[in-house]
Design an enzyme around this catalytic site. Structure first.
Site, PDB file in Angstrom:
ATOM      1  N   SER A 261      -2.407  -9.633  -0.145  1.00  0.00           N
ATOM      2  CA  SER A 261      -0.995  -9.274   0.016  1.00  0.00           C
ATOM      3  C   SER A 261      -0.072 -10.485  -0.028  1.00  0.00           C
ATOM      4  CB  SER A 261      -0.776  -8.486   1.309  1.00  0.00           C
ATOM      5  OG  SER A 261      -1.373  -9.127   2.403  1.00  0.00           O
TER       6      SER A 261
ATOM      7  N   HIS B 124       2.973 -12.779   4.515  1.00  0.00           N
ATOM      8  CA  HIS B 124       3.784 -11.976   3.609  1.00  0.00           C
ATOM      9  C   HIS B 124       5.105 -12.673   3.295  1.00  0.00           C
ATOM     10  CE1 HIS B 124       1.708  -7.858   4.626  1.00  0.00           C
ATOM     11  NE2 HIS B 124       0.880  -8.769   4.163  1.00  0.00           N
TER      12      HIS B 124
END
Length: 223
Positions: free
Chosen positions: A122, A168
């Protein structure tokens, strides 16, 4: 025109799947995500700080903590990655994946220090979100859909426990930077693009080394 569109994306997905099998199929085979393979290649603060295992900043992006984790990331990688690879070409696209993955994991290490532990593609996927947005803006394409996707994923990031929020954010920021390089530096000046992306990578690794020096200069019991 590429003879086999999406080849790099397919290889990246394949590597993630192979790594998932080597992890013992966490969440699918009933085993936990922390087998020896995961321990050796995850983003693990003490491993970086004590043993200079900086490869973890990249290898962690190929590991996953459960079946839903890998399915979501591979789906996003397939959708966005295939389009970005077509636009950027294989080399620039692979560089984007590597630098975004390292960027997200580096920020996680800078913030979390000794307690850093994370896995997942991610970091790179968030970088893809950002790069796609910048490139689409440059091409005067509609960016409303990608903004909605980014917004939803940021909400998920900050509402679900155990998600590496800094990873992230780091991937997103690096994706913006590298995306801007690809979007606004003419492709005929490939060496300028390569130097800029290489400079981003060098800055990330330098920041990680500096963080290591601050951690190892403190007593080991300081968290």
């Amino acid at each position: 025109m590429m003879r086999r569109p999406g080849l790099v994306t397919q290889v990246l997905i394949g590597l993630c799947v192979v790594a998932y099998v080597l992890q013992g199929l966490p969440g699918l085979a009933g085993s936990g995500p922390d087998n020896a393979f995961t321990q050796d290649y995850s983003l693990y603060g003490p491993g970086i700080a004590f043993d200079d295992e900086y490869y973890r900043l990249l290898t962690a992006a190929f590991l996953h903590a459960g079946i839903l984790h890998i399915l979501f990331n591979m789906y996003a990688l397939y959708l966005l990655g295939s389009q970005l690879e077509q636009i950027l070409g294989r080399v620039r696209y692979l560089a984007l994946f590597v630098v975004c993955a390292i960027g997200g994991n580096t920020l996680s290490y800078l913030v979390n220090g000794w307690s850093t532990f994370s896995v997942g593609a991610s970091t790179a996927v968030f970088g893809f979100f950002a790069a796609y947005y910048v490139i689409a803006r440059r091409l005067r394409a509609d960016t409303s859909a990608i903004l909605v996707i980014v917004g939803i994923n940021l909400i998920i990031t900050f509402t679900i426990a155990r998600i590496d929020k800094w990873g992230h954010i780091g991937g997103l920021v690096v994706g913006l930077v590298v995306g801007a390089v690809y979007a606004y530096v003419p492709s005929r000046r490939g060496w300028v693009q390569a130097a800029a992306v290489g400079g981003v990578l060098a800055a990330l690794l330098f920041a990680a080394v500096v963080r290591t020096s601050t951690l190892t200069s403190l007593p080991v019991f300081v968290q």
